[in-house]
Motif scaffolding. Structure first.
Motif, PDB file in Angstrom:
ATOM      1  N   LEU A 139      62.073   3.863  30.958  1.00 56.30           N
ATOM      2  CA  LEU A 139      63.153   4.493  31.714  1.00 56.30           C
ATOM      3  C   LEU A 139      63.440   3.752  33.016  1.00 56.30           C
ATOM      4  CD1 LEU A 139      62.599   8.347  31.271  1.00 56.30           C
ATOM      5  CD2 LEU A 139      64.352   6.889  30.235  1.00 56.30           C
ATOM      6  N   LEU A 140      62.484   2.974  33.492  1.00 56.31           N
ATOM      7  CA  LEU A 140      62.705   2.176  34.692  1.00 56.31           C
ATOM      8  C   LEU A 140      63.715   1.059  34.438  1.00 56.31           C
ATOM      9  CD1 LEU A 140      59.006   1.882  35.919  1.00 56.31           C
ATOM     10  CD2 LEU A 140      60.795   3.363  36.834  1.00 56.31           C
ATOM     11  N   ARG A 141      63.985   0.787  33.164  1.00 57.79           N
ATOM     12  CA  ARG A 141      64.981  -0.219  32.792  1.00 57.79           C
ATOM     13  C   ARG A 141      66.284   0.423  32.305  1.00 57.79           C
ATOM     14  NH1 ARG A 141      63.108  -4.902  29.039  1.00 57.79           N
ATOM     15  NH2 ARG A 141      65.157  -5.575  29.825  1.00 57.79           N
ATOM     16  N   ASN A 142      66.307   1.743  32.283  1.00 59.80           N
ATOM     17  CA  ASN A 142      67.485   2.486  31.835  1.00 59.80           C
ATOM     18  C   ASN A 142      68.389   2.744  33.039  1.00 59.80           C
ATOM     19  OD1 ASN A 142      69.227   4.780  31.262  1.00 59.80           O
ATOM     20  ND2 ASN A 142      68.022   5.106  29.400  1.00 59.80           N
ATOM     21  N   LYS A 143      69.482   1.994  33.134  1.00 63.63           N
ATOM     22  CA  LYS A 143      70.339   2.024  34.313  1.00 63.63           C
ATOM     23  C   LYS A 143      70.791   3.444  34.649  1.00 63.63           C
ATOM     24  CE  LYS A 143      74.807   0.256  36.004  1.00 63.63           C
ATOM     25  NZ  LYS A 143      74.348  -0.161  37.356  1.00 63.63           N
ATOM     26  N   LYS A 144      71.292   4.165  33.691  1.00 61.26           N
ATOM     27  CA  LYS A 144      71.831   5.500  33.947  1.00 61.26           C
ATOM     28  C   LYS A 144      70.739   6.441  34.431  1.00 61.26           C
ATOM     29  CE  LYS A 144      74.419   9.278  31.781  1.00 61.26           C
ATOM     30  NZ  LYS A 144      75.077   9.754  30.531  1.00 61.26           N
ATOM     31  N   TRP A 145      69.585   6.411  33.766  1.00 61.46           N
ATOM     32  CA  TRP A 145      68.521   7.369  34.109  1.00 61.46           C
ATOM     33  C   TRP A 145      67.914   7.049  35.471  1.00 61.46           C
ATOM     34  CZ3 TRP A 145      63.559   7.851  35.640  1.00 61.46           C
ATOM     35  CH2 TRP A 145      62.983   9.113  35.525  1.00 61.46           C
ATOM     36  N   VAL A 146      67.553   5.797  35.698  1.00 61.62           N
ATOM     37  CA  VAL A 146      66.817   5.472  36.922  1.00 61.62           C
ATOM     38  C   VAL A 146      67.706   5.563  38.152  1.00 61.62           C
ATOM     39  CG1 VAL A 146      67.155   2.947  36.997  1.00 61.62           C
ATOM     40  CG2 VAL A 146      65.008   3.949  37.793  1.00 61.62           C
TER      41      VAL A 146
ATOM     42  N   ALA B 226      69.995   7.782  38.496  1.00 60.37           N
ATOM     43  CA  ALA B 226      70.163   9.217  38.737  1.00 60.37           C
ATOM     44  C   ALA B 226      68.887   9.863  39.267  1.00 60.37           C
ATOM     45  CB  ALA B 226      70.596   9.916  37.451  1.00 60.37           C
ATOM     46  N   ASN B 227      67.726   9.384  38.821  1.00 55.60           N
ATOM     47  CA  ASN B 227      66.466  10.075  39.121  1.00 55.60           C
ATOM     48  C   ASN B 227      65.515   9.310  40.032  1.00 55.60           C
ATOM     49  OD1 ASN B 227      66.538  12.537  37.145  1.00 55.60           O
ATOM     50  ND2 ASN B 227      67.186  10.786  35.916  1.00 55.60           N
ATOM     51  N   GLY B 228      65.726   8.018  40.202  1.00 54.46           N
ATOM     52  CA  GLY B 228      64.805   7.235  41.013  1.00 54.46           C
ATOM     53  C   GLY B 228      63.614   6.757  40.206  1.00 54.46           C
ATOM     54  N   HIS B 229      62.966   5.702  40.676  1.00 59.29           N
ATOM     55  CA  HIS B 229      61.880   5.119  39.890  1.00 59.29           C
ATOM     56  C   HIS B 229      60.543   5.808  40.120  1.00 59.29           C
ATOM     57  CE1 HIS B 229      61.554   2.880  43.710  1.00 59.29           C
ATOM     58  NE2 HIS B 229      60.297   2.656  43.407  1.00 59.29           N
TER      59      HIS B 229
ATOM     60  N   PHE C 114      59.538  -0.755  45.301  1.00 54.93           N
ATOM     61  CA  PHE C 114      60.814  -1.036  44.657  1.00 54.93           C
ATOM     62  C   PHE C 114      60.594  -1.194  43.155  1.00 54.93           C
ATOM     63  CE2 PHE C 114      60.735  -2.925  48.922  1.00 54.93           C
ATOM     64  CZ  PHE C 114      61.667  -2.088  49.528  1.00 54.93           C
ATOM     65  N   ASN C 115      61.670  -1.085  42.407  1.00 53.33           N
ATOM     66  CA  ASN C 115      61.577  -1.098  40.950  1.00 53.33           C
ATOM     67  C   ASN C 115      61.416  -2.532  40.447  1.00 53.33           C
ATOM     68  OD1 ASN C 115      61.793  -0.773  38.217  1.00 53.33           O
ATOM     69  ND2 ASN C 115      63.778   0.272  38.255  1.00 53.33           N
ATOM     70  N   TYR C 116      60.166  -2.999  40.418  1.00 57.54           N
ATOM     71  CA  TYR C 116      59.901  -4.359  39.975  1.00 57.54           C
ATOM     72  C   TYR C 116      59.871  -4.478  38.456  1.00 57.54           C
ATOM     73  CZ  TYR C 116      55.055  -2.625  39.684  1.00 57.54           C
ATOM     74  OH  TYR C 116      53.918  -1.903  39.397  1.00 57.54           O
ATOM     75  N   VAL C 117      59.993  -3.347  37.753  1.00 57.69           N
ATOM     76  CA  VAL C 117      60.008  -3.373  36.290  1.00 57.69           C
ATOM     77  C   VAL C 117      61.385  -3.775  35.761  1.00 57.69           C
ATOM     78  CG1 VAL C 117      59.879  -1.901  34.234  1.00 57.69           C
ATOM     79  CG2 VAL C 117      58.103  -1.744  35.996  1.00 57.69           C
ATOM     80  N   ALA C 118      62.449  -3.342  36.447  1.00 57.21           N
ATOM     81  CA  ALA C 118      63.817  -3.636  35.997  1.00 57.21           C
ATOM     82  C   ALA C 118      64.022  -5.140  35.860  1.00 57.21           C
ATOM     83  CB  ALA C 118      64.815  -3.041  36.976  1.00 57.21           C
ATOM     84  N   GLN C 119      64.696  -5.538  34.772  1.00 56.71           N
ATOM     85  CA  GLN C 119      64.936  -6.947  34.499  1.00 56.71           C
ATOM     86  C   GLN C 119      66.389  -7.319  34.848  1.00 56.71           C
ATOM     87  OE1 GLN C 119      62.243  -9.094  33.149  1.00 56.71           O
ATOM     88  NE2 GLN C 119      61.347  -7.281  34.132  1.00 56.71           N
ATOM     89  N   PRO C 120      66.652  -8.606  35.067  1.00 56.42           N
ATOM     90  CA  PRO C 120      68.008  -9.005  35.471  1.00 56.42           C
ATOM     91  C   PRO C 120      69.098  -8.500  34.532  1.00 56.42           C
ATOM     92  CG  PRO C 120      66.489 -10.836  35.726  1.00 56.42           C
ATOM     93  CD  PRO C 120      65.718  -9.753  35.042  1.00 56.42           C
ATOM     94  N   GLU C 121      68.811  -8.498  33.253  1.00 54.36           N
ATOM     95  CA  GLU C 121      69.834  -8.084  32.283  1.00 54.36           C
ATOM     96  C   GLU C 121      70.105  -6.578  32.302  1.00 54.36           C
ATOM     97  OE1 GLU C 121      65.900  -8.583  29.915  1.00 54.36           O
ATOM     98  OE2 GLU C 121      66.950  -9.544  31.600  1.00 54.36           O
ATOM     99  N   ASP C 122      69.287  -5.805  33.023  1.00 53.73           N
ATOM    100  CA  ASP C 122      69.496  -4.357  33.073  1.00 53.73           C
ATOM    101  C   ASP C 122      70.606  -3.968  34.043  1.00 53.73           C
ATOM    102  OD1 ASP C 122      67.343  -4.163  31.320  1.00 53.73           O
ATOM    103  OD2 ASP C 122      65.882  -3.893  32.944  1.00 53.73           O
TER     104      ASP C 122
ATOM    105  N   LEU D 279      51.919  -2.368  30.844  1.00 49.51           N
ATOM    106  CA  LEU D 279      53.249  -2.809  30.459  1.00 49.51           C
ATOM    107  C   LEU D 279      54.111  -3.090  31.689  1.00 49.51           C
ATOM    108  CD1 LEU D 279      55.376  -3.337  28.295  1.00 49.51           C
ATOM    109  CD2 LEU D 279      55.854  -0.864  28.253  1.00 49.51           C
ATOM    110  N   ALA D 280      53.999  -2.241  32.716  1.00 48.18           N
ATOM    111  CA  ALA D 280      54.766  -2.441  33.942  1.00 48.18           C
ATOM    112  C   ALA D 280      54.413  -3.782  34.582  1.00 48.18           C
ATOM    113  CB  ALA D 280      54.514  -1.299  34.915  1.00 48.18           C
ATOM    114  N   SER D 281      53.141  -4.146  34.559  1.00 48.51           N
ATOM    115  CA  SER D 281      52.715  -5.420  35.145  1.00 48.51           C
ATOM    116  C   SER D 281      53.227  -6.605  34.331  1.00 48.51           C
ATOM    117  CB  SER D 281      51.190  -5.459  35.252  1.00 48.51           C
ATOM    118  OG  SER D 281      50.728  -4.476  36.159  1.00 48.51           O
ATOM    119  N   GLU D 282      53.346  -6.438  33.016  1.00 54.22           N
ATOM    120  CA  GLU D 282      53.948  -7.495  32.194  1.00 54.22           C
ATOM    121  C   GLU D 282      55.379  -7.769  32.648  1.00 54.22           C
ATOM    122  OE1 GLU D 282      52.715  -9.258  29.674  1.00 54.22           O
ATOM    123  OE2 GLU D 282      50.973  -8.195  28.879  1.00 54.22           O
TER     124      GLU D 282
END
Length: 858
Positions: free
Chosen positions: A491-498, A500-503, A513-521, A597-600
């Protein structure tokens, strides 16, 4: 104790072990008595035979306070007669608890302390003594009994509070209901109550007070407080000055002592009258993160003493005409608003963002039934009647400092937990900290983060989030390091959800900060920045809402039900503690419900940042200082990812519950997650680290003669992974929970398969891998050679605080497992036939080490 404040220096940005099911309770120091029908006392040395000053002549009022005196009325009437100051204290204030707060007004540089910070805090009362004297008695509380109980006398006889100052009565008031005291020498002098504590003097290398260079600047009196400002000069030894080393906060001495041999500072003493009747308490609950205070309660009808622990919070009440509306759940304004002023020393461009961070909490207080409960304001610079040292005002103090931090303390009534005021400490250089964090954690996904000087709007928003975090502390809230674990990683990569709700569900988490989100998100700042979330609103609601209870015990039952009901409906309201236990869900700086997974994902972004560091840090004429600083931050972020994952191995989850809630409090981290963690370490730490070792960067910022920080991190991580305490935890969990857990044998096998993967293919072993294999073998040899903890002479409690098991490893199965594994490893090494000469020497060396360890007599 002298200080009443818990300073959350780690509060923002920068050892306790919980035993059984007893929660860790963070306590402020205590410093006051309750109302007259109770007794709070702390263990102190009994006074044997008091030595009173000789009685002085009591003169007529007019002789002491002539018509020429400058007089001001307030809590105490203050008289200024030539170069002397007199307090006129009414009889009604004798025996009343008064909190004395001493703050720095201005200090020399070099010792890491700043004007506005607290020096000393105690609670006192004025009492009349024999020989026509008045004394200041220090009130140190630890125990309490109601005066109607017989045990009250036993409690009173068990403790004695010290008399810390004496004053001969100079005159009685005009109607004999007041006494007049000469306080000049007291406030000019070095009494601990109104000066520095001995430990601070030692830390600053200070000696005697220089009386000829110490004086009273001013004394002002107000309805509930008196403010005394003084200048004090101390003899001083030179500060330790090591070039390039950051000043040690709160110690080491002032640099001016090198030139002058003395130190002059300005102090402010606030004498603040505490409420005659303490406000109602709300008892502490480990499932909601509040700071707490406590004392032991004794009563005639007890069968055991009651250790009463209560939360720290502001006393918010509705206006009299709105009480019934508030009880019914309608939004009302508080009788007294919580106001934070911004230090006028704050650069103007940052003031609106600091104020916004304060006002962000208004929505949280609406959940407790209050609107406009809290507000930030600029300090009224033209109002000469106000002082930032005045104990009635809460201020965000701005410090000209190279310290990269901020902190949010508060001053509270130890009888009830009522917060009285707060001075937030804001260091100028906190901007460097948030800049580097944002570049490292968000540089891959936010183009605005890719330069050394951010736009004011971006920096302002970073300041706003830090402001909100620190204000949360001053409202009574602790860190909630487990909050971010309640957000699924994907969900940290889900633009709409994160967005709206924060990471994370809490601004009180260390989830920058949301270091899980990827450039393509394509996630915007709404999904990158932290904000006041579900947990924060819930915590304010729980701490500040009306329960309808008439007693503390009744309130405890009601608010317990609130917790049970809320957590059963919304897991995002979970309080995970300060991250000081063995629970991998509650860690600083981590994100998501699976930090492996988050660290990956985090490392994928760090690789992007690493490739661009040279261009992002480029500034004309810079001698690679920018590059060195930011690379250090990048390496530190990678190190945090490694430690997030490492904590899963041997992890024990801890979820506090009341008897009404189902399930266990303690349970081991799942076997699947632990195996996943070991695989991550094998793949991302013990292999595939070339991206960190970019020679185009390293050859500009590191001297190879000073060691290899990557190799050091690898060896430290491996040693930590194979520690005897971790192996013991795995064994203890296997014994308690069965073979569904990750067993020590499985664990060692998985680590071995990663560290010695070359043995299966007879491949040449590189220098970094040879080093790791030696660390592996040496660490296991140390385990079978270890002496029992008892032989160290260190107590089990101290060992626990150090993270070391007090159990004797030699009586466990761990040495047997390790010896068996080393024998198998030796056989595997001896059967390997590598064509690489250095590899052959290395393996022969390992075989000899194992042989000697298993049979030292051979």
């Amino acid at each position: 104790m002298n200080s009443k404040i818990l300073m959350l220096l780690c509060g923002t940005f920068y050892l306790t072990t919980t035993f059984a099911q007893k929660p860790e309770v963070p306590k402020y120091p205590k410093d006051s008595l309750p109302k007259k029908d109770s007794l709070h006392l702390k263990d102190t040395t009994k006074l044997k035979k008091p030595i009173f000053p000789k009685p002085s002549e009591i003169k007529p009022y007019k002789e002491v306070i002539p018509d020429s005196a400058i007089t001001h009325k307030g809590l105490f009437t203050i008289h200024e007669v030539e170069d002397k100051y007199f307090f006129e204290i009414p009889d009604s204030l004798f025996g009343r608890e008064i909190m004395v707060v001493t703050r720095y007004v201005s200090v020399p540089g070099g010792a890491g302390v700043y004007g506005g910070e607290i020096v000393n805090q105690q609670t006192i009362e004025w009492i009349k003594g024999p020989n026509k004297n008045v004394f200041i008695k220090l009130i140190a509380d630890i125990s309490m009994a109601d005066s109607t109980n017989k045990i009250y006398k036993a409690v009173k006889n068990s403790y004695a509070n010290p008399l810390i100052a004496a004053f001969p009565i100079k005159a009685f008031g005009k109607d004999s209901s007041t006494v007049v005291l000469d306080v000049t020498d007291f406030f000019k002098g070095d009494n601990q109550l109104v000066s520095l504590t001995p430990d601070k003097k030692r830390g600053f290398n200070l000696s005697m007070l220089m009386a000829d260079r110490s004086y009273i600047n001013s004394i002002h009196t107000y309805p509930i407080n008196v403010e005394i400002k003084s200048t004090k000069t101390f003899g001083a030894s030179p500060a330790m000055n090591i070039p390039g080393m950051m000043t040690r906060r709160g110690g080491g001495g002032f640099t001016v002592a090198n030139d002058a041999g003395v130190v002059t500072m300005e102090l402010n003493n606030s004498f603040l009258l505490l409420p005659k009747t303490p406000v109602k308490k709300r008892l502490f609950d480990p499932r909601v993160g509040y700071f707490a205070d406590s004392y032991t309660v004794y009563g005639d009808n007890q069968q055991k003493v009651d250790d009463q622990t209560f939360i720290v919070r502001w006393n918010l009440e509705p206006k009299p005409e709105d009480v019934e509306k508030w009880k019914k759940g309608q939004l009302v304004e508080p009788k007294k608003q919580i106001v934070y002023y911004i230090d006028p020393a704050t650069p103007k461009q940052w003031r609106p963002y600091l104020i916004a961070g304060i006002n962000d909490w208004q929505k949280a207080f609406e959940s407790a039934g209050f609107k406009n409960a809290i507000v930030g304001k600029e300090w009224p610079e033209n109002d000469t009647t106000m002082s930032m040292e005045d104990a009635r005002y809460s201020v965000v103090r701005y410090f000209a400092s190279n310290i990269e931090n901020a902190y949010g303390p508060n001053v509270h009534d130890p009888r009830s937990g009522q917060i009285l005021e707060s001075h937030i400490g804001w260091y100028h250089n906190v901007m460097k900290l948030v800049h580097d964090w944002y570049m490292i954690q968000a540089g891959a996904i936010d183009p605005k983060a890719r330069k050394m000087k951010f736009d004011d709007e971006l920096m302002g928003q970073l300041i706003r989030f830090v402001s909100s975090h620190e204000i949360g502390h001053t409202l009574g809230l602790r860190h909630n390091m487990g909050s971010s674990s309640k957000t699924p990683v994907e969900l940290l990569r889900n633009k709409k959800w994160v967005e709206a709700n924060g990471h994370t569900a809490s601004i009180m988490d260390y989830a920058r900060f949301n270091y899980v989100a990827q450039p393509e998100d394509n996630i915007s700042e709404k999904g990158i920045f932290p904000r006041i979330g579900d947990y924060d609103k819930w915590a304010i609601k729980w701490g500040y809402s009306y329960s309808g209870a008439t007693t503390t015990e009744e309130d405890k039952k009601i608010v317990n039900k609130w917790v049970v009901d809320a957590l059963s409906k919304n897991s995002r309201l979970w309080f995970g503690g300060e991250g000081r236990n063995l629970d991998p869900r509650a860690q600083t700086e981590d994100l998501g419900d699976n930090n492996v997974l988050a660290s990956e994902y985090g490392i994928k972004n760090l690789k992007i940042v690493a490739k661009n560091l040279l261009s992002w840090t480029n500034e004309e004429a810079d001698t690679y200082n920018n590059l060195g600083d930011v690379y250090t931050q990048l390496f530190g972020e990678y190190n945090r990812f490694v430690n997030h994952v490492l904590k899963n191995v041997g992890g024990i989850e801890e979820t506090y519950k009341s008897v009404e809630e189902p399930g266990n409090v303690y349970y081991p981290t799942s076997k699947q997650r632990q195996k996943q963690a070991v695989q991550f370490l094998n793949n991302q730490v013990f292999n595939n680290v070339d991206w960190l070792d970019d020679q185009n960067i390293m050859n500009k910022i590191t001297n190879p003669g000073y060691g290899d920080k990557i190799a050091n991190l690898q060896s430290t991580t491996l040693s930590n992974l194979l520690s005897s305490s971790r192996l013991q935890r795995l064994e203890l969990c296997e014994n308690r929970f069965g073979d569904t857990t990750y067993t020590p044998i499985e664990f060692i096998t998985d680590v071995h398969d990663g560290i010695f993967s070359e043995l299966k293919s007879n491949a040449a072993i590189t220098a970094p891998r040879r080093s790791l294999q030696k660390v592996y073998v040496n660490t296991l040899i140390d385990i079978i050679s270890a002496k029992s903890p008892a032989s160290s002479g260190i107590s089990p409690m101290i060992l626990a605080l150090m993270g070391v098991s007090s159990s004797d490893i030699n009586t466990s199965d761990i040495p047997s497992i390790v010896k068996g594994h080393l024998k198998d490893l030796k056989a595997e090494i001896d059967a390997t036939n590598s064509s690489d000469k250095l590899t052959k020497y290395h393996l022969a060396d390992l075989s000899d080490r194992i042989k000697k360890a298993l049979d030292p007599k051979d």
